[in-house]
Design an enzyme around this catalytic site. Structure first.
Site, mmCIF file in Angstrom:
data_model
loop_
_atom_site.group_PDB
_atom_site.id
_atom_site.type_symbol
_atom_site.label_atom_id
_atom_site.label_comp_id
_atom_site.label_asym_id
_atom_site.label_seq_id
_atom_site.Cartn_x
_atom_site.Cartn_y
_atom_site.Cartn_z
ATOM 1 N N HIS A 102 0.850 -1.202 0.000
ATOM 2 C CA HIS A 102 0.000 0.000 0.000
ATOM 3 C C HIS A 102 0.877 1.240 0.000
ATOM 4 C CE1 HIS A 102 -3.185 2.815 1.077
ATOM 5 N NE2 HIS A 102 -4.016 1.868 0.682
ATOM 6 N N ASP A 128 -8.058 -5.233 -0.613
ATOM 7 C CA ASP A 128 -8.481 -6.069 -1.743
ATOM 8 C C ASP A 128 -8.202 -7.556 -1.543
ATOM 9 O OD1 ASP A 128 -9.544 -4.133 -3.570
ATOM 10 O OD2 ASP A 128 -7.510 -3.420 -3.947
HETATM 11 C C1 LIG Z 1 -7.812 -0.344 -2.787
HETATM 12 C C2 LIG Z 1 -6.418 -0.235 -3.233
HETATM 13 O O1 LIG Z 1 -6.139 0.446 -4.169
HETATM 14 S S1 LIG Z 1 -5.290 -1.070 -2.296
HETATM 15 C C3 LIG Z 1 -3.974 -1.431 -3.452
HETATM 16 C C4 LIG Z 1 -4.388 -2.461 -4.437
HETATM 17 N N1 LIG Z 1 -3.295 -2.835 -5.334
HETATM 18 C C5 LIG Z 1 -2.652 -3.993 -5.222
HETATM 19 O O2 LIG Z 1 -2.897 -4.816 -4.354
HETATM 20 C C6 LIG Z 1 -1.600 -4.256 -6.284
HETATM 21 C C7 LIG Z 1 -0.306 -4.779 -5.677
HETATM 22 N N2 LIG Z 1 0.363 -3.756 -4.917
HETATM 23 C C8 LIG Z 1 1.085 -2.777 -5.550
HETATM 24 O O3 LIG Z 1 1.248 -2.762 -6.769
HETATM 25 C C9 LIG Z 1 1.707 -1.672 -4.689
HETATM 26 O O4 LIG Z 1 1.975 -2.139 -3.396
HETATM 27 C C10 LIG Z 1 0.787 -0.417 -4.615
HETATM 28 C C11 LIG Z 1 0.424 0.039 -6.019
HETATM 29 C C12 LIG Z 1 -0.469 -0.726 -3.842
HETATM 30 C C13 LIG Z 1 1.543 0.682 -3.898
HETATM 31 O O5 LIG Z 1 2.536 1.069 -4.751
HETATM 32 P P1 LIG Z 1 3.785 2.012 -4.419
HETATM 33 O O6 LIG Z 1 3.593 2.740 -3.155
HETATM 34 O O7 LIG Z 1 4.024 2.810 -5.650
HETATM 35 O O8 LIG Z 1 4.929 0.965 -4.207
HETATM 36 P P2 LIG Z 1 5.846 0.364 -5.354
HETATM 37 O O9 LIG Z 1 5.027 -0.306 -6.408
HETATM 38 O O10 LIG Z 1 6.806 1.433 -5.783
HETATM 39 O O11 LIG Z 1 6.599 -0.758 -4.540
HETATM 40 C C14 LIG Z 1 7.729 -0.521 -3.682
HETATM 41 C C15 LIG Z 1 8.528 -1.820 -3.629
HETATM 42 O O12 LIG Z 1 7.748 -2.866 -3.030
HETATM 43 C C16 LIG Z 1 7.494 -3.892 -3.987
HETATM 44 N N3 LIG Z 1 6.086 -4.259 -3.915
HETATM 45 C C17 LIG Z 1 5.045 -3.432 -3.704
HETATM 46 N N4 LIG Z 1 3.906 -4.108 -3.729
HETATM 47 C C18 LIG Z 1 4.242 -5.385 -3.984
HETATM 48 C C19 LIG Z 1 3.487 -6.556 -4.128
HETATM 49 N N5 LIG Z 1 2.178 -6.538 -4.040
HETATM 50 N N6 LIG Z 1 4.133 -7.718 -4.362
HETATM 51 C C20 LIG Z 1 5.484 -7.747 -4.462
HETATM 52 N N7 LIG Z 1 6.263 -6.660 -4.322
HETATM 53 C C21 LIG Z 1 5.635 -5.498 -4.093
HETATM 54 C C22 LIG Z 1 7.811 -3.287 -5.348
HETATM 55 O O13 LIG Z 1 8.160 -4.245 -6.284
HETATM 56 C C23 LIG Z 1 8.921 -2.328 -5.015
HETATM 57 O O14 LIG Z 1 10.093 -3.078 -4.871
HETATM 58 P P3 LIG Z 1 11.508 -2.467 -5.341
HETATM 59 O O15 LIG Z 1 11.718 -1.255 -4.488
HETATM 60 O O16 LIG Z 1 12.458 -3.580 -5.056
HETATM 61 O O17 LIG Z 1 11.369 -2.136 -6.782
HETATM 62 O O1 LIG Z 2 -5.731 4.695 -0.607
HETATM 63 C C1 LIG Z 2 -5.271 4.082 -1.558
HETATM 64 O O2 LIG Z 2 -4.237 4.414 -2.174
HETATM 65 C C2 LIG Z 2 -5.928 2.860 -2.044
HETATM 66 C C3 LIG Z 2 -6.906 2.275 -1.090
HETATM 67 O O3 LIG Z 2 -6.557 1.574 -0.173
HETATM 68 C C4 LIG Z 2 -8.315 2.617 -1.249
HETATM 69 O O4 LIG Z 2 -8.658 3.405 -2.138
HETATM 70 O O5 LIG Z 2 -9.143 2.101 -0.477
#
Ligand SMILES: CC(=O)SCCNC(=O)CCNC(=O)[C@H](O)C(C)(C)COP(=O)(O)OP(=O)(O)OC[C@H]1O[C@@H](n2cnc3c(N)ncnc32)[C@H](O)[C@@H]1OP(=O)(O)O
Ligand SMILES: O=C([O-])CC(=O)C(=O)O
Length: 370
Positions: A256, A307
């Site tokens: 997150h 999620d």
């Molecule tokens: C309701 C919502 O929107 S909740 C979020 C729903 N989205 C997901 O579950 C998708 C999976 N999760 C992700 O893609 C990310 O954690 C996000 C988009 C939620 C947050 O993204 P950001 O804050 O931009 O983090 P970012 O993607 O830059 O990740 C930072 C590091 O953690 C890692 N990481 C983050 N999430 C994950 C994951 N789910 N699985 C594996 N590695 C991960 C990245 O690969 C990155 O590693 P690195 O520094 O070695 O390159």
């Molecule tokens: O806040 C965020 O970036 C994503 C999230 O968890 C939501 O929208 O519920």
């Protein structure tokens, strides 16, 4: 000018709707744990829009309006029937919500009163749109909404045409409470950017649905279910997850941008997943999810977000996986519209800058010389 990739840590607005402070989520100052245990989704929607919990009379009045507005315009039913039978559920929702503006005489009335009525109408109509979409693609007629029941009840009823169980209604109602608002998440930001040009509420919600669709945001709940289906059984979890992590593939439903020590909503969905799995005699999805959490948290320190467990919850309720993100929208439209109302109250165009990284002093070359 230096850009911050993904605007991480940038404070882009003030808001009094929801807060995430030290990992604690509140709606209008009330802890999400308290709301998840005690409030109905209708109370939460009222809280988000009006800034306080409703009295019984206020709640009755809101529920009366939800019942009044839940039926869809007949043109919307016709439009749904014209969609390709294999259309993407979120693309369909985005299209239909955009078109609802065309049948709303108040669509471009920018008064606060009209915007509040439109927020209530959108909240009433989104569940009906998703349920009708689901039935029409199965060759079934949409089911008219029932009067005097909750949004969770009505959605499940309109989806199947049958009276839903108390357990299913309670689980969905709690899931709706947990998804209703979340500070300046991507879809809410998209809604605020859109209406900050003084565009209308339907445009704001349409933008928000487009942003929610992506798998890095709301689309992750469906992606979690795709992963669980690919894994197939508890015995396959370890090799599947290790393989993905070794190949630096993201595990959907983990991580997150704001929560680094865990999403406070996830524990409620985990509990729901466990209890529903036990009650229905199908604990495997929950057991697989627990094992995935153990591995991902153990190896990466990443915690499940909202999620992750919602995938097993909705599947155990018998909901097809491509309706998971539309259900997120059914809940989040309360938050989106609360933010849109707040944006209109004290508006200023949202227009940040970009740090230019392209070439400079390039001369125009006539087409005959290229
Ligand atoms: C309701 C919502 O929107 S909740 C979020 C729903 N989205 C997901 O579950 C998708 C999976 N999760 C992700 O893609 C990310 O954690 C996000 C988009 C939620 C947050 O993204 P950001 O804050 O931009 O983090 P970012 O993607 O830059 O990740 C930072 C590091 O953690 C890692 N990481 C983050 N999430 C994950 C994951 N789910 N699985 C594996 N590695 C991960 C990245 O690969 C990155 O590693 P690195 O520094 O070695 O390159
Ligand atoms: O806040 C965020 O970036 C994503 C999230 O968890 C939501 O929208 O519920």
């Amino acid at each position: 000018m230096t850009a911050t990739k993904g605007l991480e840590g940038i404070v882009a607005t003030t808001s009094s709707i929801s807060s995430i402070i030290d990992g604690v989520l509140t709606y209008r100052g009330i802890n999400i744990d308290d709301l998840a245990e005690n409030a109905s989704f209708e109370e939460v929607a009222y809280l988000l829009w009006f800034g306080k919990l409703p009295t019984q009379a206020e709640l009755d009045d809101l529920n009366r309006q939800f019942s009044e507005y839940a039926a869809l315009p007949k043109q919307t039913i016709e439009h749904l029937k014209l969609l390709p039978s294999n259309s993407n559920s979120m693309a369909s929702l985005r299209t239909i919500v955009s078109s609802l503006a065309l049948y709303d005489a108040e669509a471009n009335d920018m008064s606060r009163e009209a915007n509040v009525r439109k927020a209530i109408r959108l909240q009433a109509q989104l569940p009906a749109v998703v349920a009708a979409y689901s039935r029409i693609r199965q060759g079934l007629e949409p089911v008219e909404p029932k009067q005097g029941v909750s949004i969770a009840y009505n959605f499940l009823y309109m989806l199947s045409g049958e009276e839903p169980s108390d357990v299913a209604v309670k689980a969905l109602d709690q899931a709706l409470v947990l998804h209703a608002d979340h500070e300046l998440n991507a879809s809410t930001f998209a809604a605020r950017v859109t209406v900050a040009t003084l565009s209308d509420i339907y445009s704001g919600v349409t933008s928000a649905i487009g942003a929610l669709k992506g798998p890095l945001h709301g689309g992750a709940n469906e992606a979690v279910m795709v992963m669980l289906e690919e894994i197939g059984s508890l015995a396959n979890v370890e090799s599947y997850i290790n393989d993905k992590l070794n190949n630096k593939v993201k595990i959907m439903g983990f991580g997150h941008r704001v929560y680094k020590n865990g999403d406070p909503r996830a524990k409620h969905l985990m509990k729901m997943s466990r209890e529903l799995g036990k009650q229905k005699g199908t604990p495997e999805l929950y057991e697989m999810s627990i094992k995935i959490e153990e591995l991902v948290t153990g190896q990466k320190g990443l915690k499940p977000n909202v999620d992750f467990y919602s995938a097993s919850v909705y599947t155990t309720l018998g909901i097809p996986r491509d309706l998971f993100t539309p259900i997120f929208a059914i809940s989040r439209v309360s938050g989106w519209t609360a933010h849109i109302l707040e944006q209109y109250e004290d508006n200023r165009l949202i227009r940040p800058r970009a740090e230019y990284t392209g070439p400079s002093n390039v001369k125009y070359v006539p087409i005959s010389q290229r």
